[in-house]
Design an enzyme around this catalytic site. Structure first.
Site, PDB file in Angstrom:
ATOM      1  NE  ARG A   1      -4.323  -1.205   0.041  1.00  0.00           N
ATOM      2  CZ  ARG A   1      -4.505  -2.237  -0.760  1.00  0.00           C
ATOM      3  NH1 ARG A   1      -3.521  -2.646  -1.547  1.00  0.00           N
ATOM      4  NH2 ARG A   1      -5.651  -2.882  -0.771  1.00  0.00           N
TER       5      ARG A   1
ATOM      6  CD  GLU B   1      -2.655   3.829  -5.243  1.00  0.00           C
ATOM      7  OE1 GLU B   1      -3.798   3.453  -5.587  1.00  0.00           O
ATOM      8  OE2 GLU B   1      -1.779   3.052  -4.809  1.00  0.00           O
TER       9      GLU B   1
ATOM     10  CG  HIS C   1      -3.097  -0.186  -6.610  1.00  0.00           C
ATOM     11  ND1 HIS C   1      -3.465   0.512  -5.476  1.00  0.00           N
ATOM     12  CD2 HIS C   1      -3.108  -1.496  -6.253  1.00  0.00           C
ATOM     13  CE1 HIS C   1      -3.685  -0.336  -4.483  1.00  0.00           C
ATOM     14  NE2 HIS C   1      -3.486  -1.566  -4.937  1.00  0.00           N
TER      15      HIS C   1
END
Length: 316
Positions: free
Chosen positions: A229, A258, A285
């Site tokens: 993460r 993000e 991601h």
């Protein structure tokens, strides 16, 4: 029949899989947060990915909820303490995308060590630069993994044929080493690691864990991979470590923030720096997001839901 609300896009297999175990799916991938508030009380089950945080206020609307299933590995957006208090079962599916994460990690590592991303662009510009694109081998290096659960083990398995040593550090007492990776102390991890790869969940303990001080503790200059993460590794820490040379190169599938149009001025400056570095490799991601894992996640979740519902039925 148990009703289950699905609020995020999912592989089409989710509907027949749920129906097969006696669960009635209501597939609403375009539903808004306000609409979820209005109708959640009608459902015993909820399947989510990342559309919204499931906080105490929202969960209070789910008076009938028996289970929540997260279509993926991370559950950091779900108030687990509230679920425990209300005896709502929480499922996730790290078994569904661990293979994808393992392959993506190795792919990013090979690309970074061999400058493939740079060479590809240069050749397209008719630049044939062999010496400048000389790379390094994984063989003979020590790969240090932080986190040795589903994802860490999948990475270690794929590295087993590369002739490298894989060591892992994990604070969880139930985690064991195996034929592909050896559990070590933090001190040994800091001493031996050449390539550091992160595979830990996001929680209050791990948030911003890998900061500048943490990275400076490694004896060698290292390559750094983050497939976990983004919030465990702040922008600032990566930038400082790159500037000092402690991090030789970084491969990042996740970022601290993000939502790139919401970066703070400080985050924006650090992000721009990362983008300017030839030794930084970025992907959006997608490490666990293959066509195969998209379907496999459903299979894993539905199997867990089925086992849980059968156990409930046997008690009644």
């Amino acid at each position: 029949m148990i009703k289950c609300l699905i609020i995020d896009p999912a592989h089409p297999s989710i509907i027949p899989l749920l129906e097969k175990i006696g669960v009635s799916p209501d597939y609403r991938p375009d539903i808004t947060k306000e609409e979820v508030y209005d109708i959640l009380g009608d459902y015993e089950g909820l399947i989510v990915r990342s559309k919204m945080k499931l906080d105490e206020k929202l969960l209070a609307k789910g008076e009938k909820l028996k289970f929540i299933a997260r279509a993926g590995a991370g559950v950091d957006q779900i108030a687990a303490d509230v679920l425990e208090k209300r005896q709502i079962k929480l499922f996730n599916a790290p078994e569904g995308n661990r293979d994808a994460v393992g392959e993506h990690t190795v792919g990013m590592l090979l690309c970074l060590l061999n400058k493939m991303h740079l060479a590809n662009l240069e050749i397209r510009k008719k630049q044939w630069r062999r010496e400048e694109n000389r790379g390094y081998e994984i063989k003979g290096k020590t790969v240090g993994l932080i986190g040795y659960g589903n994802m860490g083990k999948a990475v270690a398995k794929r590295l087993s044929g590369f002739g490298c040593e894989v060591i892992a550090y994990d604070i969880r007492k139930n985690i064991k080493g195996d034929e592909n990776g050896r559990l070590v102390s933090k001190e040994e991890l800091f001493e031996k690691t050449d390539i550091l790869s992160l595979h830990i969940p996001l929680n209050d303990f791990n948030r911003a864990l890998i900061d500048e001080a943490y990275l400076s503790g490694f004896k060698k200059n290292i390559y750094l991979i983050n497939m976990a993460r983004g919030e465990v590794l702040p922008f600032k820490a990566i930038r400082k470590a790159l500037e000092s040379g402690k991090v030789i190169g970084a491969a990042l599938d996740v970022l601290e923030n993000e939502k790139l149009d919401t970066l703070t001025p400080e985050q924006s400056a650090d992000f721009d720096y990362l983008c300017s570095c030839d030794n930084v490799l970025l992907t959006p991601h997608v490490g666990g997001w293959t066509f195969e894992s998209y379907n496999r996640i459903n299979e894993v979740l539905v199997e867990k839901i089925d086992i849980y519902l059968k156990a409930l039925e046997s008690k009644s």
